[in-house]
Design a protein around this motif. Structure first.
Motif, PDB file in Angstrom:
ATOM      1  N   MET A  42     -29.177 -35.699   6.635  1.00  0.00           N
ATOM      2  CA  MET A  42     -28.417 -36.917   6.269  1.00  0.00           C
ATOM      3  C   MET A  42     -27.417 -36.017   6.444  1.00  0.00           C
ATOM      4  SD  MET A  42     -27.465 -37.562   2.131  1.00  0.00           S
ATOM      5  CE  MET A  42     -26.164 -38.174   1.226  1.00  0.00           C
ATOM      6  N   SER A  43     -27.466 -34.964   6.887  1.00  0.00           N
ATOM      7  CA  SER A  43     -26.419 -34.541   7.262  1.00  0.00           C
ATOM      8  C   SER A  43     -25.298 -34.682   8.670  1.00  0.00           C
ATOM      9  CB  SER A  43     -25.918 -32.530   7.338  1.00  0.00           C
ATOM     10  OG  SER A  43     -26.514 -32.698   8.335  1.00  0.00           O
ATOM     11  N   THR A  44     -26.334 -35.397   9.680  1.00  0.00           N
ATOM     12  CA  THR A  44     -26.257 -36.000  11.083  1.00  0.00           C
ATOM     13  C   THR A  44     -26.774 -37.258  11.197  1.00  0.00           C
ATOM     14  OG1 THR A  44     -28.053 -35.114  11.733  1.00  0.00           O
ATOM     15  CG2 THR A  44     -26.215 -33.533  11.699  1.00  0.00           C
ATOM     16  N   LEU A 213     -40.678 -32.596  -7.716  1.00  0.00           N
ATOM     17  CA  LEU A 213     -39.435 -31.994  -8.771  1.00  0.00           C
ATOM     18  C   LEU A 213     -40.404 -30.264  -9.112  1.00  0.00           C
ATOM     19  CD1 LEU A 213     -38.016 -35.094 -10.621  1.00  0.00           C
ATOM     20  CD2 LEU A 213     -36.368 -33.677  -8.377  1.00  0.00           C
ATOM     21  N   TYR A 214     -41.200 -30.088  -9.341  1.00  0.00           N
ATOM     22  CA  TYR A 214     -42.506 -29.243  -9.967  1.00  0.00           C
ATOM     23  C   TYR A 214     -42.468 -28.095  -9.598  1.00  0.00           C
ATOM     24  CZ  TYR A 214     -42.728 -33.096 -13.450  1.00  0.00           C
ATOM     25  OH  TYR A 214     -42.455 -34.410 -14.581  1.00  0.00           O
ATOM     26  N   ARG A 215     -42.314 -28.438  -8.216  1.00  0.00           N
ATOM     27  CA  ARG A 215     -42.350 -27.384  -6.939  1.00  0.00           C
ATOM     28  C   ARG A 215     -41.265 -26.128  -6.071  1.00  0.00           C
ATOM     29  NH1 ARG A 215     -47.070 -29.344  -2.838  1.00  0.00           N
ATOM     30  NH2 ARG A 215     -48.903 -30.624  -4.358  1.00  0.00           N
ATOM     31  N   ASN A 216     -40.490 -26.410  -6.928  1.00  0.00           N
ATOM     32  CA  ASN A 216     -39.524 -25.168  -6.634  1.00  0.00           C
ATOM     33  C   ASN A 216     -38.590 -24.802  -4.793  1.00  0.00           C
ATOM     34  OD1 ASN A 216     -37.308 -23.099  -7.313  1.00  0.00           O
ATOM     35  ND2 ASN A 216     -38.530 -22.054  -6.722  1.00  0.00           N
ATOM     36  N   MET A 217     -39.414 -26.393  -4.629  1.00  0.00           N
ATOM     37  CA  MET A 217     -38.694 -26.504  -3.333  1.00  0.00           C
ATOM     38  C   MET A 217     -37.246 -27.071  -2.885  1.00  0.00           C
ATOM     39  SD  MET A 217     -41.580 -28.695  -1.904  1.00  0.00           S
ATOM     40  CE  MET A 217     -40.968 -29.639  -0.830  1.00  0.00           C
ATOM     41  N   GLY A 218     -36.168 -27.047  -3.585  1.00  0.00           N
ATOM     42  CA  GLY A 218     -35.209 -27.933  -3.724  1.00  0.00           C
ATOM     43  C   GLY A 218     -35.240 -29.442  -3.568  1.00  0.00           C
ATOM     44  N   ALA A 238     -34.590 -33.540  -0.669  1.00  0.00           N
ATOM     45  CA  ALA A 238     -34.410 -32.552  -0.786  1.00  0.00           C
ATOM     46  C   ALA A 238     -33.173 -31.706  -0.270  1.00  0.00           C
ATOM     47  CB  ALA A 238     -35.741 -30.874  -0.028  1.00  0.00           C
ATOM     48  N   GLU A 239     -32.038 -30.530  -1.220  1.00  0.00           N
ATOM     49  CA  GLU A 239     -31.311 -29.964  -0.403  1.00  0.00           C
ATOM     50  C   GLU A 239     -31.159 -28.452  -0.017  1.00  0.00           C
ATOM     51  OE1 GLU A 239     -26.571 -30.148  -0.800  1.00  0.00           O
ATOM     52  OE2 GLU A 239     -27.299 -30.481  -2.162  1.00  0.00           O
ATOM     53  N   ARG A 240     -31.460 -28.110   0.613  1.00  0.00           N
ATOM     54  CA  ARG A 240     -31.163 -26.100   0.474  1.00  0.00           C
ATOM     55  C   ARG A 240     -29.858 -25.454   1.700  1.00  0.00           C
ATOM     56  NH1 ARG A 240     -37.373 -24.974   2.860  1.00  0.00           N
ATOM     57  NH2 ARG A 240     -38.685 -26.120   0.811  1.00  0.00           N
ATOM     58  N   ASN A 241     -29.648 -24.956   0.797  1.00  0.00           N
ATOM     59  CA  ASN A 241     -28.368 -24.279   2.216  1.00  0.00           C
ATOM     60  C   ASN A 241     -27.385 -25.201   2.330  1.00  0.00           C
ATOM     61  OD1 ASN A 241     -29.375 -21.385   1.377  1.00  0.00           O
ATOM     62  ND2 ASN A 241     -30.882 -21.862   3.537  1.00  0.00           N
ATOM     63  N   GLY A 242     -26.886 -26.333   1.159  1.00  0.00           N
ATOM     64  CA  GLY A 242     -26.008 -27.598   2.692  1.00  0.00           C
ATOM     65  C   GLY A 242     -26.260 -28.703   2.595  1.00  0.00           C
ATOM     66  N   ARG A 243     -28.022 -28.562   3.346  1.00  0.00           N
ATOM     67  CA  ARG A 243     -28.821 -29.067   3.983  1.00  0.00           C
ATOM     68  C   ARG A 243     -29.859 -30.625   3.117  1.00  0.00           C
ATOM     69  NH1 ARG A 243     -32.719 -28.310   8.843  1.00  0.00           N
ATOM     70  NH2 ARG A 243     -33.056 -29.796   9.308  1.00  0.00           N
ATOM     71  N   ARG A 244     -29.205 -31.224   3.379  1.00  0.00           N
ATOM     72  CA  ARG A 244     -30.299 -32.183   2.649  1.00  0.00           C
ATOM     73  C   ARG A 244     -31.216 -33.058   3.333  1.00  0.00           C
ATOM     74  NH1 ARG A 244     -30.546 -34.361  -1.963  1.00  0.00           N
ATOM     75  NH2 ARG A 244     -29.252 -32.881  -3.296  1.00  0.00           N
ATOM     76  N   PHE A 270     -37.442 -28.618   7.460  1.00  0.00           N
ATOM     77  CA  PHE A 270     -35.905 -27.565   7.141  1.00  0.00           C
ATOM     78  C   PHE A 270     -37.106 -26.480   7.667  1.00  0.00           C
ATOM     79  CE2 PHE A 270     -35.746 -29.686   2.976  1.00  0.00           C
ATOM     80  CZ  PHE A 270     -34.581 -29.770   2.814  1.00  0.00           C
ATOM     81  N   ARG A 271     -37.940 -26.375   8.035  1.00  0.00           N
ATOM     82  CA  ARG A 271     -38.541 -25.303   9.095  1.00  0.00           C
ATOM     83  C   ARG A 271     -38.072 -25.059  10.751  1.00  0.00           C
ATOM     84  NH1 ARG A 271     -43.686 -25.194   8.044  1.00  0.00           N
ATOM     85  NH2 ARG A 271     -44.162 -26.345   9.925  1.00  0.00           N
ATOM     86  N   GLU A 272     -38.442 -26.563  11.055  1.00  0.00           N
ATOM     87  CA  GLU A 272     -38.384 -26.718  12.440  1.00  0.00           C
ATOM     88  C   GLU A 272     -37.179 -26.919  13.432  1.00  0.00           C
ATOM     89  OE1 GLU A 272     -40.839 -26.354  15.087  1.00  0.00           O
ATOM     90  OE2 GLU A 272     -42.420 -25.849  13.020  1.00  0.00           O
ATOM     91  N   PHE A 273     -36.001 -27.682  11.800  1.00  0.00           N
ATOM     92  CA  PHE A 273     -34.926 -28.048  12.916  1.00  0.00           C
ATOM     93  C   PHE A 273     -34.014 -27.038  11.681  1.00  0.00           C
ATOM     94  CE2 PHE A 273     -37.541 -31.151  13.550  1.00  0.00           C
ATOM     95  CZ  PHE A 273     -37.218 -32.226  14.879  1.00  0.00           C
ATOM     96  N   GLU A 274     -32.900 -27.611  12.387  1.00  0.00           N
ATOM     97  CA  GLU A 274     -31.635 -26.192  11.670  1.00  0.00           C
ATOM     98  C   GLU A 274     -30.452 -27.771  12.753  1.00  0.00           C
ATOM     99  OE1 GLU A 274     -29.622 -25.096   9.944  1.00  0.00           O
ATOM    100  OE2 GLU A 274     -31.242 -23.804   9.831  1.00  0.00           O
ATOM    101  N   SER A 275     -29.643 -27.571  11.832  1.00  0.00           N
ATOM    102  CA  SER A 275     -28.283 -28.468  11.380  1.00  0.00           C
ATOM    103  C   SER A 275     -27.066 -27.682  11.714  1.00  0.00           C
ATOM    104  CB  SER A 275     -28.038 -29.447  10.049  1.00  0.00           C
ATOM    105  OG  SER A 275     -26.994 -30.224   9.857  1.00  0.00           O
ATOM    106  N   TYR A 276     -26.149 -27.275  12.720  1.00  0.00           N
ATOM    107  CA  TYR A 276     -24.486 -26.745  12.908  1.00  0.00           C
ATOM    108  C   TYR A 276     -23.869 -27.984  13.314  1.00  0.00           C
ATOM    109  CZ  TYR A 276     -28.245 -22.917  14.619  1.00  0.00           C
ATOM    110  OH  TYR A 276     -28.685 -22.436  13.918  1.00  0.00           O
TER     111      TYR A 276
END
Length: 382
Positions: A42-44, A213-218, A238-244, A270-276
């Motif tokens: 969503m961020s990009t 929602l019950y899996r603690n994965m953001g 899902a959101e992790r470290n400001g990335r959705r 989340f594992r294979e990609f990163e947003s910068y």
């Protein structure tokens, strides 16, 4: 005379940022058992995965995201409040499938109806809201479709507020992903309902049907769906470290497959990609030479914050260049497009972003122009 030419690559970017500014990333391949699927950063706005993402499909209860968008739209416009009440018609009360268990002729608070739709996936609550807002569910569905087109959902058509099977009620994974992003951006004050795990109404407690929602994965939203024709589907956020990330899957064979496959795809994203962050709005990217201006150069900036989503294995493959005509003749108005950033990498579509003048530059007066022209001749026009 100005000559169009590419400037040298912005080397520091090539060493740090990678290649995924194209609308669709050529990520490490991954398959899915879902009949239709899309995964978006969503961020990009980068699509990380798609499978039949523009294929028309029954949306079942995922349609209720659009129903809620309409409700939140009315609240924001001041035409509805959470404390307003709406009556339960016999038609709403008799709805089958997932239910909030409304009582016939009861007056129910809008906020309770919202929870009934989002948490309990109540078909009855959806019809109560539709009739309360538009007089009939049919009219409400027409308004849903009209509003959807305004949001850019050009592959969707709604015939009811619930997602109840109808040959003319359909959408696509791509449209549902876009809708989810609109709802999160446009109504953040109401998005929290999607993360609530249970709601009790009429003495009946029901859990949220979103298994992630019950899996603690953001994961903090959004909506499941199921019919015999559509199979099992889920729109998840899902959101992790400001990335959705936004995921939409449909056509899965079981509830367990829906939960496991959705979790697997999100984890992969989340594992294979990163947003910068690449450039901030208004931050100078480069300088352009100015001809006959009060200043010899003008800063080049981007109109909005520029971010990239990248596959981790491709981080050294990006080539970023500035392309413009220079020197740029004065006068120059702040915000005028003077050039573009061009980003390329193997396996990715070329991406171009406009470069704008970061400030205005006045033209030299007649004396200054004569002096500049004389200097130009003396220096050989180089």
């Amino acid at each position: 005379m100005s000559v169009a030419h590419p400037r040298k690559p912005i080397a520091w970017i090539a060493g740090v940022i990678v290649s995924c500014l194209a609308s669709v990333a050529s990520a490490a391949s991954i398959d899915t058992i879902a009949r239709q699927a899309i995964l978006v950063d969503m961020s990009t706005g980068t699509t990380l995965l798609e499978k039949n993402a523009h294929q028309r499909m029954p949306t079942s209860s995922m349609s209720k995201i659009m129903t809620m968008y309409m409700v939140f739209d009315r609240i924001k416009a001041g035409r509805l409040s959470l404390d307003d009440t709406m009556p339960v018609s016999e038609r709403a009360w008799r709805m089958q499938g997932s239910k909030m268990f409304t009582e016939l002729n009861a007056q129910i608070k809008v906020e309770d109806l919202i929870r009934g739709v989002i948490i309990q996936s109540g078909n009855d609550a959806s019809v109560v809201l539709a009739e309360g807002l538009s007089g009939s569910e049919e009219r409400f569905a027409e308004e849903m479709t009209k509003r959807a087109k305004e949001l850019g959902l050009n592959e969707s058509n709604f015939k009811n507020a619930t997602g109840w099977p109808d040959d003319n009620h359909y959408s696509t994974c791509a449209d549902l992903a876009l809708l989810a992003q609109h709802l999160i951006k446009d109504y953040p004050e109401h998005y929290h309902y999607y993360s609530q795990t249970e709601f009790t109404y009429h003495g009946i407690k029901q859990g949220n049907r979103n298994p992630l929602l019950y899996r603690n994965m953001g994961v903090d939203g959004m909506k499941t769906g199921h019919t015999d024709t559509a199979g099992y589907g889920l729109t998840a956020s899902a959101e992790r470290n400001g990335r959705r990330l936004i995921l939409v899957v449909n056509g899965l064979p079981s509830m367990q497959a829906r939960a496991d496959e959705s979790a697997r795809l999100l984890e992969w994203g989340f594992r294979e990609f990163e947003s910068y962050a690449l450039f901030k709005k208004g931050e100078p990217v480069d300088q352009a030479a100015v001809w006959l201006g009060a200043s010899n150069t003008v800063p080049l900036v981007v109109a909005e914050d520029l971010r990239v989503t990248m596959n981790r294995d491709e981080r050294r493959n990006l080539k970023v260049s500035v392309v413009l005509d220079e020197p740029v003749p004065a006068p120059i108005e702040q915000g005028a497009q003077l050039g573009k950033i061009v980003m390329e990498a193997p396996g990715f579509s070329k991406k171009e972003v406009p470069l704008l003048a970061g400030q205005s530059v006045d033209r030299l007066g007649i004396v200054g122009r004569i002096g500049a022209a004389a200097m130009h001749l003396v220096s050989g026009g180089s």
